[in-house]
Design a protein around this motif. Structure first.
Motif, short mmCIF file in Angstrom:
data_model
loop_
_atom_site.label_atom_id
_atom_site.label_comp_id
_atom_site.label_asym_id
_atom_site.label_seq_id
_atom_site.Cartn_x
_atom_site.Cartn_y
_atom_site.Cartn_z
N ARG A 2 11.90 -7.92 5.90
CA ARG A 2 11.82 -9.03 6.87
C ARG A 2 10.65 -9.93 6.53
O ARG A 2 10.69 -11.13 6.69
N ARG A 3 9.59 -9.30 6.03
CA ARG A 3 8.40 -10.06 5.63
C ARG A 3 8.73 -11.05 4.52
O ARG A 3 8.25 -12.18 4.50
N ASP A 4 9.57 -10.56 3.55
CA ASP A 4 9.97 -11.44 2.45
C ASP A 4 10.71 -12.67 2.97
O ASP A 4 10.49 -13.78 2.51
N TYR A 5 11.62 -12.43 3.93
CA TYR A 5 12.40 -13.54 4.49
C TYR A 5 11.48 -14.53 5.19
O TYR A 5 11.63 -15.75 5.05
N ALA A 6 10.52 -14.00 5.98
CA ALA A 6 9.59 -14.86 6.70
C ALA A 6 8.78 -15.71 5.73
O ALA A 6 8.62 -16.92 5.91
N GLN A 7 8.31 -15.06 4.65
CA GLN A 7 7.51 -15.77 3.65
C GLN A 7 8.34 -16.87 2.99
O GLN A 7 7.86 -17.96 2.73
N ASP A 30 6.59 4.73 -10.29
CA ASP A 30 6.51 3.83 -9.14
C ASP A 30 7.90 3.36 -8.77
O ASP A 30 8.62 2.82 -9.61
N ILE A 31 8.27 3.63 -7.52
CA ILE A 31 9.58 3.17 -7.09
C ILE A 31 9.40 1.80 -6.45
O ILE A 31 8.75 1.66 -5.42
N VAL A 32 9.93 0.81 -7.14
CA VAL A 32 9.79 -0.55 -6.62
C VAL A 32 11.09 -0.92 -5.92
O VAL A 32 12.16 -0.93 -6.51
N SER A 33 10.98 -1.18 -4.62
CA SER A 33 12.17 -1.53 -3.87
C SER A 33 12.57 -2.97 -4.15
O SER A 33 11.75 -3.87 -4.14
#
Ligand code: HEM
Length: 133
Positions: free
Chosen positions: A97-102, A89-92
């Motif tokens: 952008r979603r992370d920033y919004a959250q 599993d390649i975990v980035s």
């Protein structure tokens, strides 16, 4: 152009693990060393111990000569079928952008007291100011 190389699964390769029938995998290539085991200068036991798994590291660790690497080509019978080996599993780790919004939403939730206090204080000051007039 379609490849004519035969593909073998690790499961099938690992069944060839005896002195008379010995296959090894080196660099995703499959070698049938059955006829060479008795002549192998490193002995047959090391090669037999390397069956049923990727022997690339063991092969490299033995520091094989150029002659050995040329000789191994004559035992090549096919390639390892890597399609059934699960990809890790390649975990980035790069934030999206979603992370920033959250993160913004979380911060807003966490610090709602400050803006609420500012608005509340303004209302009270404004009320007192206009009452004085
Ligand atoms: C794929 C076919 C292989 C061929 C054709 C081959 C050939 C040779 C040859 C010619 C030597 C003598 C030294 C040299 O010229 O490098 C040697 C030594 C050796 N090989 Fe292999 N080998 C093969 C696979 C393996 C594998 C899979 C292993 C281990 C899992 C292995 C372990 C060793 C060891 C430990 C030595 C002794 C090194 C020493 O004495 O310093 N070989 N091999």
């Amino acid at each position: 152009m379609p490849s004519l190389t035969k593909l073998f699964s690790m499961e099938e390769i690992s069944q060839h693990n005896t002195k008379d029938d010995c296959w090894v995998v080196i660099d995703d290539k499959v070698y049938d060393l059955s006829s060479y085991l008795d002549e192998h200068p490193g002995g047959d036991d090391v090669v037999l111990a390397a069956t049923g798994k990727d022997a690339t590291e063991d092969f490299e660790d033995a520091g094989h000569s150029k002659t050995a690497k040329e000789l191994m080509q004559s035992f090549f019978i096919g390639e390892l079928d890597t399609s059934d080996i699960p990809e890790p599993d390649i975990v980035s780790t790069k934030p999206t952008r979603r992370d920033y919004a959250q993160k913004l939403i979380d911060l807003a939730k966490q610090y709602w007291v400050v803006p609420t206090a500012v608005v509340g204080l303004s209302v009270v000051v404004g009320f007192l100011f206009f009452r004085k007039k």
